[in-house]
Design a protein around this motif. Sequence first.
Motif, PDB file in Angstrom:
ATOM      1  N   ALA A 105       6.559  13.468  -0.311  1.00  0.00           N
ATOM      2  CA  ALA A 105       6.717  14.318  -1.501  1.00  0.00           C
ATOM      3  C   ALA A 105       6.412  13.485  -2.745  1.00  0.00           C
ATOM      4  O   ALA A 105       7.271  13.282  -3.608  1.00  0.00           O
ATOM      5  N   PRO A 106       5.171  12.965  -2.857  1.00  0.00           N
ATOM      6  CA  PRO A 106       4.858  11.993  -3.917  1.00  0.00           C
ATOM      7  C   PRO A 106       5.011  12.544  -5.330  1.00  0.00           C
ATOM      8  O   PRO A 106       5.465  11.826  -6.226  1.00  0.00           O
ATOM      9  N   ASP A 107       4.643  13.788  -5.541  1.00  0.00           N
ATOM     10  CA  ASP A 107       4.732  14.341  -6.896  1.00  0.00           C
ATOM     11  C   ASP A 107       6.185  14.461  -7.343  1.00  0.00           C
ATOM     12  O   ASP A 107       6.539  14.131  -8.481  1.00  0.00           O
ATOM     13  N   LEU A 108       7.023  14.939  -6.444  1.00  0.00           N
ATOM     14  CA  LEU A 108       8.441  15.070  -6.764  1.00  0.00           C
ATOM     15  C   LEU A 108       9.057  13.693  -7.034  1.00  0.00           C
ATOM     16  O   LEU A 108       9.780  13.501  -8.022  1.00  0.00           O
ATOM     17  N   PRO A 134      -1.018   3.802 -10.251  1.00  0.00           N
ATOM     18  CA  PRO A 134      -1.771   4.271 -11.421  1.00  0.00           C
ATOM     19  C   PRO A 134      -1.061   5.381 -12.180  1.00  0.00           C
ATOM     20  O   PRO A 134      -1.164   5.464 -13.409  1.00  0.00           O
ATOM     21  N   ALA A 135      -0.318   6.229 -11.464  1.00  0.00           N
ATOM     22  CA  ALA A 135       0.393   7.319 -12.136  1.00  0.00           C
ATOM     23  C   ALA A 135       1.504   6.785 -13.027  1.00  0.00           C
ATOM     24  O   ALA A 135       1.702   7.258 -14.166  1.00  0.00           O
ATOM     25  N   TRP A 143       0.820  -1.213   0.000  1.00  0.00           N
ATOM     26  CA  TRP A 143       0.000   0.000   0.000  1.00  0.00           C
ATOM     27  C   TRP A 143       0.859   1.269   0.000  1.00  0.00           C
ATOM     28  O   TRP A 143       0.369   2.360  -0.344  1.00  0.00           O
ATOM     29  N   ALA A 144       2.123   1.152   0.359  1.00  0.00           N
ATOM     30  CA  ALA A 144       3.031   2.293   0.298  1.00  0.00           C
ATOM     31  C   ALA A 144       3.027   2.951  -1.072  1.00  0.00           C
ATOM     32  O   ALA A 144       3.303   4.149  -1.213  1.00  0.00           O
ATOM     33  N   TRP A 145       2.691   2.193  -2.111  1.00  0.00           N
ATOM     34  CA  TRP A 145       2.786   2.666  -3.497  1.00  0.00           C
ATOM     35  C   TRP A 145       1.418   2.846  -4.153  1.00  0.00           C
ATOM     36  O   TRP A 145       1.333   2.948  -5.373  1.00  0.00           O
ATOM     37  N   HIS A 172      11.722   9.969   6.412  1.00  0.00           N
ATOM     38  CA  HIS A 172      12.127   8.643   5.947  1.00  0.00           C
ATOM     39  C   HIS A 172      11.211   8.069   4.872  1.00  0.00           C
ATOM     40  O   HIS A 172      11.507   7.013   4.325  1.00  0.00           O
ATOM     41  N   PHE A 173      10.116   8.757   4.556  1.00  0.00           N
ATOM     42  CA  PHE A 173       9.131   8.202   3.626  1.00  0.00           C
ATOM     43  C   PHE A 173       8.883   9.161   2.454  1.00  0.00           C
ATOM     44  O   PHE A 173       7.773   9.689   2.297  1.00  0.00           O
TER      45      PHE A 173
END
Length: 310
Positions: free
Chosen positions: A296-299, A61-62, A54-56, A290-291
């Motif tokens: 910062a998912p978009d970056l 989908p992106a 679930w981390a991803w 650490h995550f």
Amino acid sequence: MTEQRGGPFDESCVLTPGPWTHRFVGANGSRFHVVEAGAGPLVLFLHGFPEHWWAWHEMLPAVADAGFRAVAVDLRGYGASDKPPRGYDGYTLAADIAGLIRGMGERSATVVGTGAGGQIGWTAASFHPTLVRRLVVLGAPHPLRLRAAIFADPRGQFAASTPALKFQLPRYEHVLTRDDAAEVEATLRRWGGPRWVSGPDFPAYARQCRDAMQIPQAAFCAMEGYRWAFRSVLRLHGYRFVKLMQRPLVTPTLQLHGALDEASLPRTAQGSGRYVTAPYEWRLLDDVGHFPHLEAPDLVLGEILRWAKS
């Protein structure tokens, strides 16, 4: 998410529906739960501790929309994957990744690993270089950098590793799961950057991780990888592991690290490029712990796609 508060947890709690497909792949003698979206070159995602696939869930989908076959796996012992009592040494975990790539019918993959999954990514690229086309590691120093810093930096990396050192205690997995796995959320809070930990998405994510860690045997298996890492220092197969990891890495490697990472300190991670002879890039991410994939998912998404396409 399956509502199971106060009752027994089973693997169904990680089979969350979404724009992806759940299936099981046999690899290296075990059965692995993988979550897949899209078609194209394979990008294989490896979660860290105390996480699972679930981390991803936002990344899959992106990455699929960008023209890739995006696959996140529950590592050995986690989530809905098999939980054998053995096989948590560096050699076997790397062989799991090699077997997964072959088991999915691919000749190679871009491997993206975070935290403990990043450590496995380093090892898989070192031991199976023809199968790891490109490597992206988040919050994960090269294993030899981490080992050296634990002994050479007592006030820094050794102190930062104290929570993981507690994993050596017998039956510590019961500490991890008591009180509805409250320690899992405490670990996420301890290692995460303050902006993410205080944000609106954190409680739901922590709930997912707490549920998954209460699947029978998951907490024990999560401890075993850390236990091997420390105990192997004094054993012959650990010495052999170090010698093998000293071979220069020939996989192009991108290393992203949070400037606020208190699990693997930035000064520990810096210098990992000395083990890479292929193209290598290092990027320190401000205001990130650490995550990075969650903070910062978009970056991180942009960097993964840039590296996978280049």
